[in-house]
Design a protein around this motif. Sequence first.
Motif, PDB file in Angstrom:
ATOM      1  N   LEU A   1       4.407   7.240   1.963  1.00 51.53           N
ATOM      2  CA  LEU A   1       4.157   6.299   3.049  1.00 51.53           C
ATOM      3  C   LEU A   1       3.967   4.907   2.461  1.00 51.53           C
ATOM      4  CD1 LEU A   1       1.578   8.491   5.001  1.00 51.53           C
ATOM      5  CD2 LEU A   1       4.079   8.474   5.215  1.00 51.53           C
ATOM      6  N   LEU A   2       4.696   3.937   2.994  1.00 49.67           N
ATOM      7  CA  LEU A   2       4.724   2.592   2.423  1.00 49.67           C
ATOM      8  C   LEU A   2       4.345   1.559   3.468  1.00 49.67           C
ATOM      9  CD1 LEU A   2       8.192   2.886   0.620  1.00 49.67           C
ATOM     10  CD2 LEU A   2       5.946   3.247  -0.410  1.00 49.67           C
ATOM     11  N   GLU A   3       3.407   0.695   3.110  1.00 50.28           N
ATOM     12  CA  GLU A   3       3.107  -0.474   3.943  1.00 50.28           C
ATOM     13  C   GLU A   3       3.687  -1.697   3.251  1.00 50.28           C
ATOM     14  OE1 GLU A   3      -0.547  -3.335   5.472  1.00 50.28           O
ATOM     15  OE2 GLU A   3      -0.896  -1.766   3.994  1.00 50.28           O
TER      16      GLU A   3
ATOM     17  N   HIS B   1       0.860  -1.190   0.000  1.00 43.97           N
ATOM     18  CA  HIS B   1       0.000   0.000   0.000  1.00 43.97           C
ATOM     19  C   HIS B   1       0.889   1.230   0.000  1.00 43.97           C
ATOM     20  CE1 HIS B   1      -3.763   2.195   0.795  1.00 43.97           C
ATOM     21  NE2 HIS B   1      -3.032   2.972   1.562  1.00 43.97           N
ATOM     22  N   LEU B   2       0.601   2.181  -0.895  1.00 42.18           N
ATOM     23  CA  LEU B   2       1.376   3.408  -0.991  1.00 42.18           C
ATOM     24  C   LEU B   2       0.441   4.600  -0.916  1.00 42.18           C
ATOM     25  CD1 LEU B   2       2.506   1.218  -3.335  1.00 42.18           C
ATOM     26  CD2 LEU B   2       4.215   2.984  -3.639  1.00 42.18           C
TER      27      LEU B   2
ATOM     28  N   PRO C   1      -8.065   6.075   7.042  1.00 42.56           N
ATOM     29  CA  PRO C   1      -7.591   4.993   7.918  1.00 42.56           C
ATOM     30  C   PRO C   1      -6.707   3.992   7.185  1.00 42.56           C
ATOM     31  CG  PRO C   1      -9.902   5.460   8.344  1.00 42.56           C
ATOM     32  CD  PRO C   1      -9.525   6.271   7.148  1.00 42.56           C
ATOM     33  N   ASP C   2      -6.986   3.707   5.916  1.00 42.20           N
ATOM     34  CA  ASP C   2      -6.161   2.769   5.155  1.00 42.20           C
ATOM     35  C   ASP C   2      -4.744   3.290   4.965  1.00 42.20           C
ATOM     36  OD1 ASP C   2      -8.130   0.923   4.932  1.00 42.20           O
ATOM     37  OD2 ASP C   2      -8.752   1.485   2.914  1.00 42.20           O
ATOM     38  N   ASP C   3      -4.597   4.616   4.889  1.00 38.08           N
ATOM     39  CA  ASP C   3      -3.279   5.203   4.682  1.00 38.08           C
ATOM     40  C   ASP C   3      -2.438   5.199   5.953  1.00 38.08           C
ATOM     41  OD1 ASP C   3      -3.714   5.806   2.005  1.00 38.08           O
ATOM     42  OD2 ASP C   3      -4.702   7.682   2.486  1.00 38.08           O
TER      43      ASP C   3
ATOM     44  N   VAL D   1       9.020  -1.891  -4.729  1.00 37.43           N
ATOM     45  CA  VAL D   1       8.234  -0.741  -4.281  1.00 37.43           C
ATOM     46  C   VAL D   1       7.021  -0.467  -5.175  1.00 37.43           C
ATOM     47  CG1 VAL D   1       8.330   1.726  -3.741  1.00 37.43           C
ATOM     48  CG2 VAL D   1      10.319   0.287  -3.297  1.00 37.43           C
ATOM     49  N   HIS D   2       7.113  -0.686  -6.481  1.00 37.02           N
ATOM     50  CA  HIS D   2       6.030  -0.443  -7.436  1.00 37.02           C
ATOM     51  C   HIS D   2       5.551   1.011  -7.448  1.00 37.02           C
ATOM     52  CE1 HIS D   2       5.808  -4.758  -8.018  1.00 37.02           C
ATOM     53  NE2 HIS D   2       5.602  -4.943  -6.731  1.00 37.02           N
TER      54      HIS D   2
END
Length: 284
Positions: free
Chosen positions: A181-183, A17-18, A31-33, A258-259
Amino acid sequence: MNTEYMSDYGLQTWAYHLSMSYPFDLDYLSPDDRRYNIYVATLIPKLSIDEDSVQFFEDYIRFDVIVGTGEHTSRETLDISIISDDMPEFDHKKFEFDYEKPRKAMVFTGWEKGPVELNLLHVYLEESKYYLDTEIVFIGQAFRENGERLPAEELMSDPTLQKVEADLLREYPERDLALLLLEFKSQLLEEIDSEDEDLLELQEITKNPPLESNNQIIDVTEAALINYFKPEYNEKFNIDFPSVEDYGLHYRSVNVQVHPDIMGLKLFSNEKTYLSNERIVSSL
């Protein structure tokens, strides 16, 4: 089946998730971010709306985005629909709007459910047909020392990040600071030193399930990213990748992806330009 083979493990992590935001807009994250575990301080061109170009149509808004400043300025026309599933009754033509600065957003007021904000950075990343030049200057973790996840709104209290912001405002006034921001999610890759077809089939059948990310895995992922990009404001891991003993891990390698193409970003640093879907591989 021949069992004379040696198996070892590699760690694969990928950005699941980015999201990207200006530092002063972190409280606008959904919230997902807020699931991220690594953040990247980046320099991007300044974005602004040409106020004279704004036009309202039945189903969309059209305006020109000015990218960059001075001699390095470009312009792109975007058609933006602000009708969404969660507010289908909102009619942008019926409400007044103003430009909120420095957020660089169009804010519509007067609607009974509250103001509606059109964030320029988010809109540009979603709608532009061009990749956004994104220079990496610092990579950090979103965890406190005790392992607790660091809330997005507390990031800017980090002393290193505050120094980065102060320096960038002084040295690069033509660009803006944005946080990527990276998950990350992770998986073990079993590597079997054999060409035996039965063993390769066994490897395929017994693939390891995704691992639950922990501080140890995020440590290694952060180290691989820093060692690859060598950002200006990172000292640790900038030259040498840590040894296995540093983390007590026993992986043959770390493989990170990372994509950035998902968000239309062209990631680079003073040392490296990241190609779409490239694998960042560090042997331990």
